[in-house]
Every structure is written in structure tokens, then in C-alpha cells.
Design a protein around this motif. Sequence first.
Motif, mmCIF file in Angstrom:
data_model
loop_
_atom_site.group_PDB
_atom_site.id
_atom_site.type_symbol
_atom_site.label_atom_id
_atom_site.label_comp_id
_atom_site.label_asym_id
_atom_site.label_seq_id
_atom_site.Cartn_x
_atom_site.Cartn_y
_atom_site.Cartn_z
ATOM 1 N N ILE A 278 -7.829 -34.877 9.985
ATOM 2 C CA ILE A 278 -7.155 -36.462 10.155
ATOM 3 C C ILE A 278 -6.236 -36.141 9.242
ATOM 4 O O ILE A 278 -4.656 -36.660 10.833
ATOM 5 C CB ILE A 278 -7.783 -37.288 9.230
ATOM 6 N N PHE A 279 -5.391 -35.015 9.025
ATOM 7 C CA PHE A 279 -3.675 -34.741 8.777
ATOM 8 C C PHE A 279 -3.883 -34.221 10.186
ATOM 9 O O PHE A 279 -1.892 -34.773 10.171
ATOM 10 C CB PHE A 279 -4.144 -33.863 7.633
ATOM 11 N N ILE A 280 -4.374 -32.964 10.312
ATOM 12 C CA ILE A 280 -3.496 -32.527 11.615
ATOM 13 C C ILE A 280 -3.435 -32.787 12.846
ATOM 14 O O ILE A 280 -2.244 -33.620 13.619
ATOM 15 C CB ILE A 280 -4.585 -31.543 12.229
ATOM 16 N N SER A 281 -4.424 -34.021 13.215
ATOM 17 C CA SER A 281 -4.069 -34.916 14.466
ATOM 18 C C SER A 281 -2.811 -36.605 13.903
ATOM 19 O O SER A 281 -2.877 -36.636 15.510
ATOM 20 C CB SER A 281 -6.137 -35.993 14.790
ATOM 21 N N SER A 282 -3.032 -36.385 13.042
ATOM 22 C CA SER A 282 -1.586 -37.559 12.692
ATOM 23 C C SER A 282 -0.564 -36.668 13.249
ATOM 24 O O SER A 282 0.423 -37.321 13.595
ATOM 25 C CB SER A 282 -2.300 -37.573 10.807
ATOM 26 N N VAL A 283 -0.341 -35.348 12.296
ATOM 27 C CA VAL A 283 0.897 -34.829 12.331
ATOM 28 C C VAL A 283 1.270 -34.387 14.068
ATOM 29 O O VAL A 283 1.932 -34.848 14.446
ATOM 30 C CB VAL A 283 1.172 -33.551 11.681
ATOM 31 N N VAL A 284 0.014 -34.177 14.980
ATOM 32 C CA VAL A 284 0.129 -34.271 16.376
ATOM 33 C C VAL A 284 0.441 -35.232 17.190
ATOM 34 O O VAL A 284 1.730 -35.241 18.271
ATOM 35 C CB VAL A 284 -1.050 -33.227 16.584
ATOM 36 N N VAL A 285 -0.557 -36.145 17.003
ATOM 37 C CA VAL A 285 -0.316 -37.159 17.886
ATOM 38 C C VAL A 285 0.991 -37.930 17.321
ATOM 39 O O VAL A 285 1.400 -38.453 18.467
ATOM 40 C CB VAL A 285 -1.929 -38.508 17.756
ATOM 41 N N ALA A 286 0.815 -38.651 16.332
ATOM 42 C CA ALA A 286 1.621 -39.375 16.272
ATOM 43 C C ALA A 286 3.076 -39.682 15.863
ATOM 44 O O ALA A 286 4.181 -39.778 16.365
ATOM 45 C CB ALA A 286 1.508 -40.210 14.108
ATOM 46 N N GLY A 287 3.266 -38.052 14.737
ATOM 47 C CA GLY A 287 4.610 -37.062 14.416
ATOM 48 C C GLY A 287 5.087 -36.976 15.759
ATOM 49 O O GLY A 287 6.454 -36.592 16.094
ATOM 50 N N GLY A 288 4.236 -36.085 16.539
ATOM 51 C CA GLY A 288 4.757 -35.828 18.198
ATOM 52 C C GLY A 288 5.180 -37.077 19.748
ATOM 53 O O GLY A 288 6.708 -36.714 19.551
ATOM 54 N N CYS A 289 4.205 -37.773 19.158
ATOM 55 C CA CYS A 289 4.984 -39.048 19.793
ATOM 56 C C CYS A 289 6.513 -39.954 19.177
ATOM 57 O O CYS A 289 6.882 -39.989 20.143
ATOM 58 C CB CYS A 289 3.697 -40.006 20.165
ATOM 59 N N PHE A 290 5.891 -39.571 18.364
ATOM 60 C CA PHE A 290 7.186 -40.527 17.242
ATOM 61 C C PHE A 290 8.842 -39.315 17.443
ATOM 62 O O PHE A 290 9.865 -39.726 18.186
ATOM 63 C CB PHE A 290 7.213 -40.475 15.873
ATOM 64 N N ALA A 291 8.458 -37.784 17.074
ATOM 65 C CA ALA A 291 9.373 -37.491 17.946
ATOM 66 C C ALA A 291 10.112 -37.201 19.230
ATOM 67 O O ALA A 291 11.000 -37.703 19.688
ATOM 68 C CB ALA A 291 9.307 -35.475 17.507
ATOM 69 N N PHE A 292 9.421 -37.569 20.220
ATOM 70 C CA PHE A 292 9.526 -38.086 21.898
ATOM 71 C C PHE A 292 10.794 -39.004 21.967
ATOM 72 O O PHE A 292 11.266 -39.084 22.720
ATOM 73 C CB PHE A 292 7.966 -37.952 22.818
ATOM 74 N N ILE A 293 9.840 -40.026 21.037
ATOM 75 C CA ILE A 293 10.168 -41.267 21.385
ATOM 76 C C ILE A 293 11.302 -41.208 20.610
ATOM 77 O O ILE A 293 12.647 -41.786 21.240
ATOM 78 C CB ILE A 293 9.987 -42.268 20.549
ATOM 79 N N ILE A 294 12.136 -40.633 19.476
ATOM 80 C CA ILE A 294 13.368 -40.521 18.949
ATOM 81 C C ILE A 294 14.210 -40.025 20.120
ATOM 82 O O ILE A 294 15.519 -40.351 20.056
ATOM 83 C CB ILE A 294 13.778 -39.661 17.803
ATOM 84 N N MET A 295 13.831 -38.785 20.626
ATOM 85 C CA MET A 295 14.384 -37.805 21.498
ATOM 86 C C MET A 295 15.091 -38.750 21.993
ATOM 87 O O MET A 295 16.131 -38.270 23.040
ATOM 88 C CB MET A 295 13.547 -36.448 21.718
ATOM 89 N N SER A 296 14.144 -39.259 22.954
ATOM 90 C CA SER A 296 14.070 -39.826 24.294
ATOM 91 C C SER A 296 15.252 -41.331 24.125
ATOM 92 O O SER A 296 16.199 -41.291 24.923
ATOM 93 C CB SER A 296 13.913 -40.609 24.499
ATOM 94 N N TYR A 297 15.322 -42.030 22.379
ATOM 95 C CA TYR A 297 16.555 -42.727 23.088
ATOM 96 C C TYR A 297 17.600 -42.406 22.148
ATOM 97 O O TYR A 297 19.032 -43.263 22.524
ATOM 98 C CB TYR A 297 15.580 -44.063 21.335
ATOM 99 N N PHE A 298 17.548 -41.439 21.585
ATOM 100 C CA PHE A 298 19.166 -40.682 21.813
ATOM 101 C C PHE A 298 19.570 -40.251 22.572
ATOM 102 O O PHE A 298 20.879 -40.593 22.689
ATOM 103 C CB PHE A 298 18.725 -38.865 20.774
ATOM 104 N N HIS A 299 18.598 -39.492 23.918
ATOM 105 C CA HIS A 299 19.791 -39.636 25.288
ATOM 106 C C HIS A 299 19.542 -40.856 25.940
ATOM 107 O O HIS A 299 20.923 -40.700 26.402
ATOM 108 C CB HIS A 299 18.763 -38.659 25.809
ATOM 109 N N ILE A 300 19.431 -41.530 25.453
ATOM 110 C CA ILE A 300 19.148 -42.705 26.039
ATOM 111 C C ILE A 300 20.880 -43.277 25.557
ATOM 112 O O ILE A 300 21.875 -44.053 26.429
ATOM 113 C CB ILE A 300 18.547 -43.706 26.058
ATOM 114 N N PHE A 301 20.768 -43.747 23.608
ATOM 115 C CA PHE A 301 21.982 -44.003 23.273
ATOM 116 C C PHE A 301 23.510 -42.854 23.945
ATOM 117 O O PHE A 301 24.377 -43.400 24.199
ATOM 118 C CB PHE A 301 21.698 -43.738 21.898
ATOM 119 N N SER A 302 23.236 -42.256 24.070
ATOM 120 C CA SER A 302 24.252 -40.320 24.519
ATOM 121 C C SER A 302 24.579 -41.014 26.076
ATOM 122 O O SER A 302 26.258 -41.271 25.832
ATOM 123 C CB SER A 302 23.808 -39.730 24.093
ATOM 124 N N THR A 303 23.722 -41.675 26.310
ATOM 125 C CA THR A 303 24.072 -42.138 28.019
ATOM 126 C C THR A 303 25.258 -43.598 27.698
ATOM 127 O O THR A 303 26.395 -43.369 28.176
ATOM 128 C CB THR A 303 22.557 -41.694 28.722
#
Length: 315
Positions: free
Chosen positions: A197-222
Motif C-alpha cells: 500500500i505504501f509503495i503504490s501510494s507513493v508511486v501512483v499518488a506521489g507520481g501523479c501529484f508531482a506531474f500535476i505540479i510540474m505541469s502547472y509550474f510550466h503553465i504559470f511560467s508561460t
Amino acid sequence: MPNSTTVTEFLLTRFSDVWELRVLHAMLFLLTYLATLMGNLLIVTVITINWKLHTPMYFFIRNLSVLDMCYISVTVPKACVIFLLDNMAISMAGCTAQIFFVVAFVAVEFLFLTIMAGDRYVAICQPLHYPVVMKPQVCVQMTLASIFSGLVHSGFHTGSTFRLPFCQSNVVHQFFCDMPSLLKLSCSDTLNNEILIFISSVVVAGGCFAFIIMSYFHIFSTVLKFPNRGEQGKAFSTCVPHIFVVTIFVSSAVTVYVKPTSSSPTYQDMLTSVFYSIVPPFLNPIIYSLRNKQIKEAVKRVMRRKLYSGKNIIV
């Protein structure tokens, strides 16, 4: 229950045993449920009948609305029943179904929100490539891949959970069946399940959240490079609520699923579960759609059409 007794059903938990509070909780849950269904159904209907909204962004918004209606329907109706009736039991099959669908819908919701953030990134940061990257067949493929991944992910965790023997207490300290609450009831070692559960939470939730934050960071920069202040404000007013809802969803889900099973159950855990099982499906129509100018105009046109047709029928 004696240790020799095998559990065949589980007992869910209310927020309170006081009748007046039980009625209040049931009413709050029911009103939230109905508002969620109505909001999401309205969005699905409007996007489906309005050909101008047949674009990748609204395709994903419609998918999210359908998912949210299914997601909230897994937990809230049963919760309302246990709040109002004396019978708090849920069968083994019912508990299995709740866990399977909750885990599946949570995973698919993470993936849908990630895809939607990527869609906005391409649209704002790489507009010339948008028609090529977000082709209709690609959108359908990403949707089907997300659903398939969520079902496989859920099937794996559900199977690993119900392979465990349950021969102690059958009281689930939660208003619906979820994996962390059930692991506390097992009379065998659950360390492997906790690690998975811990590994899947980090991979799925953490990975998706990191991608979302990176996407919005680039969006805000633009967006900050836009010469028009009005366009900047519009982009920020759209993106910031998205990040807010995603943050609530991710933080509450991770808090519940990563917490060690040895921790004593509290009503705070039940309240935290509300923020990933009920609040996101309720807020998503407001944040992603009903604040959108095109959808609001489409809703108004639909309402005018209904009112006009109603007047003609009366005449």
C-alpha cells in the motif's frame, strides 16, 4: 468475537450514536450526494449535446464527471443507511465490492486529473502541437488505459487484502470498507500488505501529484509571459482551484493509506476519509466545469431551450 470465529460480515461505524446527529449526518451526506449527481449529470448532458464542446479538454471533463458519479455512489448510499437504521452490517461480498471500486476509482481519478493537467500544459505551453498531441484517438486510448490500470491496480490490492484471515473483531472503524481499516482486523501479519500500500501510494499518488505540479509550474511560467493582465488573471483563477482540489484529494488519501495499521482508529480518520471519498466528486463540477464560461453559456442555452419547449407544451 472469539479468535476461533471466522468473520462472515463486517459492522461499519457511524460518526455518532445520538439519533439527532445520525439524522443530521445522513441529511448532509444525502444532500451532498444529490448535489454531486445533479452537477455531474448536468455537465455530462451539456457536453454531450453541445457539439462545440466536443474537444479534448471537455472530453476529459465529461469522463471525470461520469467517474465522480460512480465513485460517490459506492460509499454514500450505504453510509446513509447505517446512519439511519440500526443495522450497520455489510456482507463480505459487499465489503469486497466497496474496497475494489473505491481503490479503482481513486486510482483512475488520479490518472484522469493527471491527464487533464497534461492537456492544459500542451494547450497553453505548446499550442501549435496541441492538435497533433491530443488527437481524439489518443484521448480515447489514454482514457481506456487509465481505466484498465485502475482496475488492475484495484484487483491486485483487493485480492491481497482478502487473502488474509479475519478472525478477530468485525467492527470496521470507518463508514465504508477500506483497506487500512480492514488490515487492522486481520489476525495475521499484515506487513507485506502495508508495504504494498505504501509503495503504490507513493508511486501512483506521489507520481501523479508531482506531474500535476510540474505541469502547472510550466503553465504559470508561460502565463506570466502573457502581455494581457486579464488573460493572466483568467488562467490563474482557473488553475489555482484545480491545484487546491488535487491537493486535498492527494493529501487526505495518502494520510489514510500510508498511516500505519497499528495506529489506533479515531474519528479523525473517518473525517479525513470524507475529504478523498466525498469532497472531490462534489467540488469537481464546480471547479472544473461550472466556473467555465463556455459550459455556463451552454447550460444557459439548454435551460432556455427547456423553458421554451415547456411553454409551448403548456400553450
